[in-house]
Enzyme design. Structure first.
Site, PDB file in Angstrom:
ATOM      1  CG  HIS A  59       1.538   5.346  30.627  1.00  0.00           C
ATOM      2  ND1 HIS A  59       2.490   4.698  31.362  1.00  0.00           N
ATOM      3  CD2 HIS A  59       1.048   4.436  29.901  1.00  0.00           C
ATOM      4  CE1 HIS A  59       2.664   3.532  31.193  1.00  0.00           C
ATOM      5  NE2 HIS A  59       1.560   3.228  30.162  1.00  0.00           N
ATOM      6  CG  HIS A  61      -1.888   1.445  26.667  1.00  0.00           C
ATOM      7  ND1 HIS A  61      -1.126   1.125  26.283  1.00  0.00           N
ATOM      8  CD2 HIS A  61      -1.441   1.988  28.099  1.00  0.00           C
ATOM      9  CE1 HIS A  61      -0.044   1.135  26.942  1.00  0.00           C
ATOM     10  NE2 HIS A  61      -0.353   1.481  28.197  1.00  0.00           N
ATOM     11  CG  PHE A  62      -6.785   6.667  23.631  1.00  0.00           C
ATOM     12  CD1 PHE A  62      -7.135   6.470  25.020  1.00  0.00           C
ATOM     13  CD2 PHE A  62      -6.842   7.970  23.224  1.00  0.00           C
ATOM     14  CE1 PHE A  62      -7.157   7.548  26.052  1.00  0.00           C
ATOM     15  CE2 PHE A  62      -7.220   9.119  24.094  1.00  0.00           C
ATOM     16  CZ  PHE A  62      -7.457   8.852  25.462  1.00  0.00           C
ATOM     17  NE  ARG A  63      -6.314  -1.235  25.680  1.00  0.00           N
ATOM     18  CZ  ARG A  63      -5.151  -1.578  26.248  1.00  0.00           C
ATOM     19  NH1 ARG A  63      -4.040  -1.823  25.639  1.00  0.00           N
ATOM     20  NH2 ARG A  63      -5.365  -2.072  27.552  1.00  0.00           N
ATOM     21  CG  ASP A 286      -0.698   1.635  32.397  1.00  0.00           C
ATOM     22  OD1 ASP A 286      -0.546   1.704  31.176  1.00  0.00           O
ATOM     23  OD2 ASP A 286      -0.735   0.708  33.243  1.00  0.00           O
ATOM     24  CG  HIS A 290      -8.285  -5.106  29.136  1.00  0.00           C
ATOM     25  ND1 HIS A 290      -7.620  -5.333  27.951  1.00  0.00           N
ATOM     26  CD2 HIS A 290      -7.343  -4.310  30.105  1.00  0.00           C
ATOM     27  CE1 HIS A 290      -6.231  -5.221  28.363  1.00  0.00           C
ATOM     28  NE2 HIS A 290      -6.112  -4.657  29.520  1.00  0.00           N
ATOM     29  N   GLY A 305      -5.135  -4.271  33.735  1.00  0.00           N
ATOM     30  CA  GLY A 305      -5.340  -2.982  33.384  1.00  0.00           C
ATOM     31  C   GLY A 305      -6.737  -2.544  33.295  1.00  0.00           C
TER      32      GLY A 305
END
Length: 426
Positions: A59, A61-63, A286, A290, A305
């Site tokens: 899980h 998030h590499f955006r 997760d 940012h 996050g």
């Protein structure tokens, strides 16, 4: 003659550490041998170290695409390699969301040649079920269903559509990853108390009983959510929910803002125990970076996050030091089970003959300190800055080749796209 042998280290067998020699050929584990010298083209002597399979983070998030000011495949995978994570499963919540086979292939192309570790891609499944078969054929490692948080056309809010979606995933032979939520409750309780999570888990469990198939519940963070989990459903908890309480939000402000929010100490204890006894299946980060500028907007405006892929292994090693987990538990929850659930085992998540030689070498005689200055993520800051960890990840190898050593990235990007071979727990 083997390509590489690793000498002088211990490996986890039967939940305990035993001296072993690990032999590698053609990027695969060739043999696990009793201690001793073995003919090889290259020998790596690491006395006192522990050899673990590279961690599998289900899980992140590499955006990329669309949000690369926050992170991209290159920066995110650097953080993974430095943290001993050799396989990442990348969530679909980018811009655009990964909802079609074309978007999936375009995203894969962005990562190939730039990723430092191996990567799998997850697909978003909203009310439109027409792309399920095409996405399965493209190699989607999971189909992510959000019961809230996202916009119309991206989330699934009614029971009939949820059941249909789970059935479509079942028929395609896939895994449904469900983010539990309840928008109506959340609107009445902006602090997102455990009741919001528990209501979402209960909805997902009820739909699963009707539809069948394989379902994985994301980010269990509370005793209430834990109590709603159903038999036959796998689940995950984040490292931060195993360590941080809501006190960290008061102390660190927006840096510690995350969804679901940090919980009281009683919830931390509940999910720790559930992870230990197997009611929660895996740890997944997760990883949700940012920029510092976004986090500096203040608690109300800052997005939720923070990064996690580089700090997962150090935090799990600290759980081992405090005897909350043992090394066998660590391998189960961060290597073997993530690979099993999402169909990557035994090529990933294990050091068995024929497995990919994805390896992390840990030195238990060298404590380390987690520092913002060492973070490779574009987020740059972690709520665990300053934490002492009892052991140091010294080297990460991907298919037998070093990708990081002593806190530095080495070599060219070698990460490959991986697809599920089977999603059966076996």
């Amino acid at each position: 003659m083997f390509d590489l042998v690793i000498l002088g280290a211990a490996m986890v067998e039967g939940g305990v550490l035993r001296p072993r020699t690990l032999a590698v050929s053609d990027g695969k584990v060739a043999a696990v041998l009793d201690p001793g010298k073995v003919p090889a083209k290259q020998t790596l002597s690491v006395p006192g170290c522990i050899v673990l399979p590279g961690l599998v983070d289900a899980h992140v998030h590499f955006r990329e695409p669309g949000l690369t000011h926050k992170e991209d495949f290159e920066s995110g995978s650097r953080a993974a390699a430095l943290g001993g994570v050799t396989t990442v499963m990348v969530m679909p919540t980018d811009k655009p969301m990964t909802q079609t086979a074309q978007q999936f292939q375009e995203k894969r192309a962005l990562a190939e040649g730039r990723a430092r570790v191996d990567f799998a891609l997850q697909a978003l499944l909203g009310p439109d079920l027409s792309q399920v078969c095409a996405l399965a054929g493209a190699g989607a490692v999971s189909f992510e269903i959000f019961l809230g948080l996202l916009g119309e056309g991206e989330k699934i809010v009614d029971g009939e559509t949820l059941i249909a979606a789970l059935r479509a995933v079942r028929e395609a032979g896939g895994v449904a990853g469900v983010t539990p939520y309840d928008d109506e409750l959340a609107a009445q309780a902006p602090s997102l108390p455990p009741e919001v999570e528990a209501a979402g888990v209960a909805r997902a469990a009820a739909a699963h009983r009707i539809a069948g198939g394989r379902m994985h519940v994301r980010q269990v963070s509370s005793a209430l959510g834990l109590a709603r989990l159903a038999p036959g459903v796998t689940s995950e908890v984040t490292p931060h929910n195993l360590w941080l309480t809501h006190e960290a939000l008061q102390r660190l402000g927006a840096l510690a803002k995350v969804i679901p929010p940090l919980r009281p100490a009683s919830d931390v204890q509940a999910v720790r125990q559930a992870l230990k006894d197997g009611r929660i299946s895996i740890v997944a980060t997760d990883h949700a970076p940012h920029t510092p500028q976004e986090k500096d907007q203040g608690l109300e405006r800052a997005p939720g996050g923070f990064p996690g892929v580089q700090t997962m292994l150090p935090l799990l090693l600290r759980l081992v030091e405090e005897k909350i987990l043992n090394y066998g538990d660590l391998l189960r929850v961060a290597c073997e089970m993530p690979a099993r659930i999402f169909g990557l085992y035994p090529h990933k998540g294990a050091l068995l003959p024929g497995s990919d030689a994805d390896i992390v070498l840990v030195d238990p005689a060298r404590p380390m300190r987690i520092r913002n200055a060492d973070q490779a993520s574009k987020a740059a800051r972690t709520p665990f800055d300053g934490w002492e960890v009892p052991a140091t990840p010294r080297m990460t190898l991907l298919r037998g080749e070093p990708v990081s050593s002593e806190g530095k990235i080495i070599g060219m990007p070698r990460g490959r796209f991986v697809r599920p071979m089977s999603s059966r727990l076996h």
